[in-house]
Design an enzyme around this catalytic site. Structure first.
Site, short mmCIF file in Angstrom:
data_model
loop_
_atom_site.label_atom_id
_atom_site.label_comp_id
_atom_site.label_asym_id
_atom_site.label_seq_id
_atom_site.Cartn_x
_atom_site.Cartn_y
_atom_site.Cartn_z
N ASP A 1 0.07 -1.72 5.38
CA ASP A 1 0.24 -2.99 4.70
C ASP A 1 -0.10 -3.95 5.63
OD1 ASP A 1 1.71 -1.61 2.68
OD2 ASP A 1 3.67 -1.82 3.74
N GLU B 1 -18.56 8.59 16.14
CA GLU B 1 -17.70 7.51 17.06
C GLU B 1 -17.29 8.29 18.27
OE1 GLU B 1 -14.31 5.39 18.85
OE2 GLU B 1 -14.61 7.74 17.94
N HIS C 1 -7.28 14.29 20.54
CA HIS C 1 -8.62 15.14 20.70
C HIS C 1 -8.14 16.57 20.83
CE1 HIS C 1 -11.73 11.79 22.03
NE2 HIS C 1 -10.93 11.51 20.73
N ILE D 1 0.71 -1.20 -0.04
CA ILE D 1 0.16 -0.07 -0.03
C ILE D 1 0.91 1.29 0.04
CG2 ILE D 1 -1.80 1.17 1.05
CD1 ILE D 1 -2.67 -1.33 -0.06
#
Length: 507
Positions: free
Chosen positions: A310, A165, A291, A38
């Site tokens: 990957d 979420e 955050h 990737i």
């Protein structure tokens, strides 16, 4: 819970098996397809897009804020262009509408689905690039690699990006709670990736086998083993992290779906032993911008992001299985290369509202604006369906303006064996586009219609790029149908171009 299908074994497992007493070479099963690498640059390009979206939308990508929806539209646009079947699931929370994005890769056993997900939203304090732009981008690039590689696994693949979420797993909980019992049983495994590029990273896997806690539902141990096996190949030790319901795997394990995932640490502090094992700073948080306003593209460890991306691909290819060679294309029963007139009718119902750049069959002239390609030459030959074929004196001279434009084919009598529709398409726009803009292609039959492509605009420069879309039209076999193509510049004024070419239907 139906057990997950294990289709193949990896090469390493075969080598071990070959060394066991009594093993014979003839008994070895076929090795699984190797996952592609990737590209880190691609994953970081997605993070740059998330950062730009946050910068343009009040500095965040939080639930109920425009930056979240713009992020979702960006991900959806990339997946639609790659051939995924996408859907947006909406829900309400705290007086605002939230969204989940689901993307299904066509093919595979839908009774045995491998899901891969992570949350797309961030907190209001900052752009949320590590939490969880990192997981969202790594999952997106893995999904795009599936398309690039033409991977057709035994199992059905579904990728998910969850909303809200940060407010309590709201989006993923809504999704799981609204599954029927049959739909739940069809999900064999769920993999979750939340924060995979922490700047002072650790390497953690959810404790599926219960070796340091309660573990997950049956099957979770195998997911942990597969995820850890990638890191074993690069000699990176992995520690357990608890299945405590902290991220979006929580709703899945509560209903007994096996789950697994990776994590590089949040507000917890790296110990001296961990710093010795992984490098980095002892006594410092894994992510000191957790955050916070500083969770930007500067808050990413490239090595951790690369390794985890990957590892995600390794898990998808290992758990998905090798579907083998695909069925060759069947005989062509209809084709239109749009090199000559074949009965396409513009504004067939007399309801179009666009004032210029309306659909026509013609020879499109290329246009661009500051290096962004907009109108494209035909995908093949010289003719195509296009929104205003002329180039004019500038990129905006003959683009689609003022509303909706449509064009419809003549009648197509499909034989009983008709199965697959394919066509080339593109949608291009500048960053003054909105989600009200679209390109839509539908098959219209005597008893209804099916949308086979629905691509929305977004507030970003999207260069024109010919893509190929395929769709199953076997439901219309034996019927007479038409193909309806629609495009819209339907919100505020924006520069929008679209095209269609090389339409075929095969047995």
């Amino acid at each position: 819970m139906r057990s997950r299908k294990i289709a193949t074994l990896g090469t390493a497992a075969l080598l071990v098996a070959a060394l066991l007493p009594g093993a014979t070479a003839s008994a070895a099963p076929t090795a699984a397809l190797a996952a592609p690498d990737i590209p880190l640059s691609n994953v970081k390009a997605h993070l740059s897009q998330f950062q730009s979206i946050a910068n343009s939308n009040g500095g965040n990508r939080a639930h109920g804020r425009p930056g979240y929806r713009a992020s979702l539209d960006y991900v959806k646009g990339r997946l639609d262009a790659a051939g995924y079947q996408t859907s947006i699931q909406s829900f309400s929370y705290n007086g605002a509408t939230g969204y989940n994005l689901l993307a299904d890769w066509p093919g595979g056993d839908t009774n045995d689905t491998l899901m891969v997900g992570g949350h797309l939203d961030g907190v209001t304090a900052g752009p949320g690039i590590n939490d969880n732009g990192s997981g969202s981008a790594a999952i997106l690039e893995t999904a795009l690699a599936v398309a690039r590689e033409g991977y057709q696994p035994d199992r059905h693949l579904r990728f998910a990006w969850w909303g809200a979420e940060e407010l309590g797993l709201i989006g993923s909980t809504y999704y799981v709670n609204n599954l029927s019992s049959g739909e739940r049983s069809d999900i064999g495994d769920y993999l979750n990736f939340d924060m995979v590029g922490s700047p002072n990273p650790g390497y953690f896997a959810y404790d599926g086998d219960g070796s340091s806690g309660s573990g997950g539902p049956a099957g979770s141990a195998e997911l942990e083993r597969v995820l850890r096996s990638y890191f074993a190949t690069i000699n990176v030790p992995v520690q357990d992290t608890a299945f405590n319901g902290r991220s979006d795997y929580g709703p899945f394990i509560r209903v007994g779906i096996p789950a697994g995932g990776l994590f590089t640490g949040a507000e917890g502090r790296k110990t001296s032993a961990q710093a010795q094992m992984w490098g980095g700073q002892a006594g410092v948080a894994f992510d000191r911008c957790y955050h916070a306003y500083c969770d930007t593209t500067s808050n990413i460890n490239d090595t951790a992001l690369d390794r985890n991306s990957d590892a995600i691909a390794h898990a998808v290819w290992t758990l998905g299985g090798d579907g083998g060679p695909q069925e060759p294309p069947g005989d062509t029963v209809y084709s239109d290369d749009l090199e000559s007139g074949t009965g396409w009718t513009a504004d067939p119902d007399g309801t179009d509202s666009a004032t210029s750049g309306t659909w026509e069959r013609g020879t499109p002239q290329p246009t661009n604006w500051s290096g962004t390609s907009l109108q494209l030459s035909a995908a093949g030959g010289s003719g195509a369906l296009t929104t205003g074929a002329a180039a004019g004196s500038g990129a905006g001279s003959y683009d689609l303006d003022g509303g909706t434009s449509s064009i419809r084919s003549s009648e197509i009598a499909l034989p009983a064996e008709a199965r697959t529709l394919s066509f080339s398409w593109y949608l291009a726009h500048l960053n003054n586009s909105t989600t009200d803009d679209f390109l839509r292609v539908s098959v219209v039959g005597p008893n209804g219609s099916t949308t086979v492509l629905n691509q929305s605009g977004a507030a970003t420069n999207r260069p024109g790029n010919w893509q190929t879309q395929t769709a199953d039209v076997s439901a219309y076999a034996g019927q007479t149908v038409r193909i309806l193509v629609q495009a819209a510049d339907a919100g505020t004024g924006s520069l929008v171009e679209a095209g269609l070419d090389n339409i075929t239907i095969t047995k």
